[in-house]
Enzyme design. Sequence first.
Site, PDB file in Angstrom:
ATOM      1  N   PHE A 130      31.045 -29.205  16.754  1.00 23.31           N
ATOM      2  CA  PHE A 130      30.738 -30.541  17.254  1.00 23.31           C
ATOM      3  C   PHE A 130      32.045 -31.194  17.673  1.00 23.31           C
ATOM      4  O   PHE A 130      32.982 -31.288  16.887  1.00 23.31           O
ATOM      5  CB  PHE A 130      30.039 -31.363  16.173  1.00 23.31           C
ATOM      6  CG  PHE A 130      29.521 -32.674  16.690  1.00 23.31           C
ATOM      7  CD1 PHE A 130      28.428 -32.712  17.537  1.00 23.31           C
ATOM      8  CD2 PHE A 130      30.131 -33.860  16.345  1.00 23.31           C
ATOM      9  CE1 PHE A 130      27.955 -33.919  18.019  1.00 23.31           C
ATOM     10  CE2 PHE A 130      29.656 -35.071  16.835  1.00 23.31           C
ATOM     11  CZ  PHE A 130      28.564 -35.101  17.668  1.00 23.31           C
ATOM     12  N   ASP A 201      32.769 -29.277   6.845  1.00 28.57           N
ATOM     13  CA  ASP A 201      31.947 -30.363   7.365  1.00 28.57           C
ATOM     14  C   ASP A 201      30.484 -30.019   7.056  1.00 28.57           C
ATOM     15  O   ASP A 201      29.984 -28.970   7.478  1.00 28.57           O
ATOM     16  CB  ASP A 201      32.184 -30.491   8.875  1.00 28.57           C
ATOM     17  CG  ASP A 201      31.405 -31.655   9.485  1.00 28.57           C
ATOM     18  OD1 ASP A 201      30.304 -31.951   8.998  1.00 28.57           O
ATOM     19  OD2 ASP A 201      31.897 -32.242  10.464  1.00 28.57           O
ATOM     20  N   TYR A 226      23.499 -40.143   7.857  1.00 25.24           N
ATOM     21  CA  TYR A 226      22.405 -40.616   8.738  1.00 25.24           C
ATOM     22  C   TYR A 226      21.543 -39.490   9.296  1.00 25.24           C
ATOM     23  O   TYR A 226      20.577 -39.745   9.990  1.00 25.24           O
ATOM     24  CB  TYR A 226      22.947 -41.486   9.875  1.00 25.24           C
ATOM     25  CG  TYR A 226      24.057 -40.885  10.713  1.00 25.24           C
ATOM     26  CD1 TYR A 226      23.799 -39.918  11.677  1.00 25.24           C
ATOM     27  CD2 TYR A 226      25.372 -41.301  10.539  1.00 25.24           C
ATOM     28  CE1 TYR A 226      24.819 -39.384  12.448  1.00 25.24           C
ATOM     29  CE2 TYR A 226      26.404 -40.780  11.302  1.00 25.24           C
ATOM     30  CZ  TYR A 226      26.122 -39.814  12.261  1.00 25.24           C
ATOM     31  OH  TYR A 226      27.141 -39.285  13.009  1.00 25.24           O
ATOM     32  N   LYS A 227      21.899 -38.233   9.000  1.00 26.75           N
ATOM     33  CA  LYS A 227      21.061 -37.126   9.486  1.00 26.75           C
ATOM     34  C   LYS A 227      20.024 -36.780   8.405  1.00 26.75           C
ATOM     35  O   LYS A 227      19.082 -37.522   8.204  1.00 26.75           O
ATOM     36  CB  LYS A 227      21.946 -35.943   9.857  1.00 26.75           C
ATOM     37  CG  LYS A 227      22.784 -36.245  11.112  1.00 26.75           C
ATOM     38  CD  LYS A 227      23.837 -35.199  11.421  1.00 26.75           C
ATOM     39  CE  LYS A 227      24.628 -35.611  12.666  1.00 26.75           C
ATOM     40  NZ  LYS A 227      25.910 -34.927  12.782  1.00 26.75           N
ATOM     41  N   ARG A 375      16.930 -28.907  21.300  1.00 27.39           N
ATOM     42  CA  ARG A 375      17.173 -28.769  19.865  1.00 27.39           C
ATOM     43  C   ARG A 375      16.036 -29.420  19.088  1.00 27.39           C
ATOM     44  O   ARG A 375      15.640 -30.549  19.385  1.00 27.39           O
ATOM     45  CB  ARG A 375      18.503 -29.457  19.550  1.00 27.39           C
ATOM     46  CG  ARG A 375      19.161 -29.039  18.280  1.00 27.39           C
ATOM     47  CD  ARG A 375      20.552 -29.632  18.197  1.00 27.39           C
ATOM     48  NE  ARG A 375      20.503 -31.092  18.084  1.00 27.39           N
ATOM     49  CZ  ARG A 375      21.391 -31.811  17.394  1.00 27.39           C
ATOM     50  NH1 ARG A 375      22.394 -31.223  16.773  1.00 27.39           N
ATOM     51  NH2 ARG A 375      21.290 -33.134  17.345  1.00 27.39           N
TER      52      ARG A 375
HETATM   53  C1  LIG Z   1      26.986 -35.532  13.485  1.00 25.62           C
HETATM   54  C2  LIG Z   1      28.300 -34.891  13.303  1.00 25.62           C
HETATM   55  C3  LIG Z   1      29.468 -35.659  13.225  1.00 25.62           C
HETATM   56  C4  LIG Z   1      29.403 -37.150  13.394  1.00 25.62           C
HETATM   57  O1  LIG Z   1      30.613 -37.781  13.231  1.00 25.62           O
HETATM   58  P1  LIG Z   1      30.710 -39.373  13.252  1.00 25.62           P
HETATM   59  O2  LIG Z   1      32.099 -39.650  12.912  1.00 25.62           O
HETATM   60  O3  LIG Z   1      29.719 -39.884  12.241  1.00 25.62           O
HETATM   61  O4  LIG Z   1      30.321 -39.850  14.619  1.00 25.62           O
HETATM   62  C5  LIG Z   1      30.664 -35.001  12.991  1.00 25.62           C
HETATM   63  N1  LIG Z   1      30.706 -33.655  12.871  1.00 25.62           N
HETATM   64  C6  LIG Z   1      29.595 -32.898  12.956  1.00 25.62           C
HETATM   65  C7  LIG Z   1      29.691 -31.408  12.799  1.00 25.62           C
HETATM   66  C8  LIG Z   1      28.365 -33.495  13.200  1.00 25.62           C
HETATM   67  O5  LIG Z   1      27.272 -32.746  13.300  1.00 25.62           O
END
Ligand SMILES: *Cc1c(COP(=O)(O)O)cnc(C)c1O
Length: 416
Positions: A130, A201, A226-227, A375
């Site tokens: 990501f 992560d 939030y996920k 997705r």
């Molecule tokens: C959703 C997600 C993020 C989100 O990062 P924010 O700082 O909350 O915007 C980061 N890394 C991964 C792998 C994600 O899936």
Amino acid sequence: MEPVNEIAREDLQRLDRDDPLAGFRAAFALPPGVIYLDGNSLGAMPWAAGQLARQVVEKEWAKGLVTSWNEAGWFGLPVRLGGKIAGLIGAEPDEVIVTDSTGIDLYKALAVALQHRPERRVIVMEGSNFPTDNYVVQGLVGQLGDGYEIRFAEAAELGAAIDRDVAAVCLTHVHYKSGRILDMAAITKAAHEYGAMAVWDLCHSAGAMPVDLNACHADFAVGCTYKYLNGGPGSPGFIFVAGRHLDKYQQPLTGWWGHAEPFAFERDYRPAPGIRQLLSGTQPVLSLAVAEAGIDIMCRADMRAVRQKSMHMTDLLIELVENRCVGFGLELASPRDAASRGSQVSFHHESGLPVMQALISRGVIGDYRAPGNMRFGVTPLYLRYTDIWDAVEILWNVLETGVWREPEFSSRGPVT
Ligand SMILES: *Cc1c(COP(=O)(O)O)cnc(C)c1O
């Protein structure tokens, strides 16, 4: 002619009736007529979140005013929520804190990890990760200067990429696009064999499957609320620091909330003991307070049952799509083996965006990740097996009728 469907909807109704997690669905507000397959981007709203929001705004803020920092426990929220998330990710309660965004948390965690290996300069990351993780680390590396560099390697190349120059491997447990799981235990072990730190992560694994950071000897971790934790839009992220690494090095954003005595108002920074040093400044109380609703629900669920149902549902989704939607150009872009796959399934389609937008217009909400990836997130606490069946029927209809070719489905909003 319609292709033959070998799985009967009645069989799935039976699975729904016997589902030990079925009772959780009533805890969530789900709009009628919607099949929500995007809980891996923004989890659904727990009813309790609405109640908490009203309580925090109308009672604690409106009536308690500034006294609520003490009286309503606002000040302690980051530590209290961290303790709850710890139970979901195989950590001790005093190893996790909820604060800031995942990206900022990654910056802090990696900055500390690098201090543990001051003579080394390489950070191993997956280029297809990501992007924000890459961007944040690129920012940190640029700031550190002094020869720091990122060594990008994809999953299959990780073994070869880890050597004695590596200060830290910084990887995402479940890939955001394909849902592929990395072997956290094996990669952490390999990193340690070469003297590198392991930073994970957990954005797509916390709340989606059992995670055991301490059994894997992970050094640091970050993740989203939030996920799969259903904390609400933009709710803060979390940081894990293994107990053996606490109180050794300071995270760089040394604000007053991470000071040993914030209300002593001293001129100079002194780190708070333990996980509180990872805090920087005043926290978003509304977001934190509301996030507790989703976290509490997840803490009540048996994570092994969640994983079982998730694997079953993603298998089912693949099987139904491949039986039902054959010949329409969909190609599985996730691991076929459920044990290697997180709680989502991606299909590649060359017109993935308009197909997804047509699907959303018919009440099946997934999302689109360029290029071409449709997705579908699977959230066992509020989805039924029959929802998967119904979603695939609607997908088939969108493809069969070609409705996705209508111009309205080709325009693109700022968020996909
Ligand atoms: C959703 C997600 C993020 C989100 O990062 P924010 O700082 O909350 O915007 C980061 N890394 C991964 C792998 C994600 O899936």
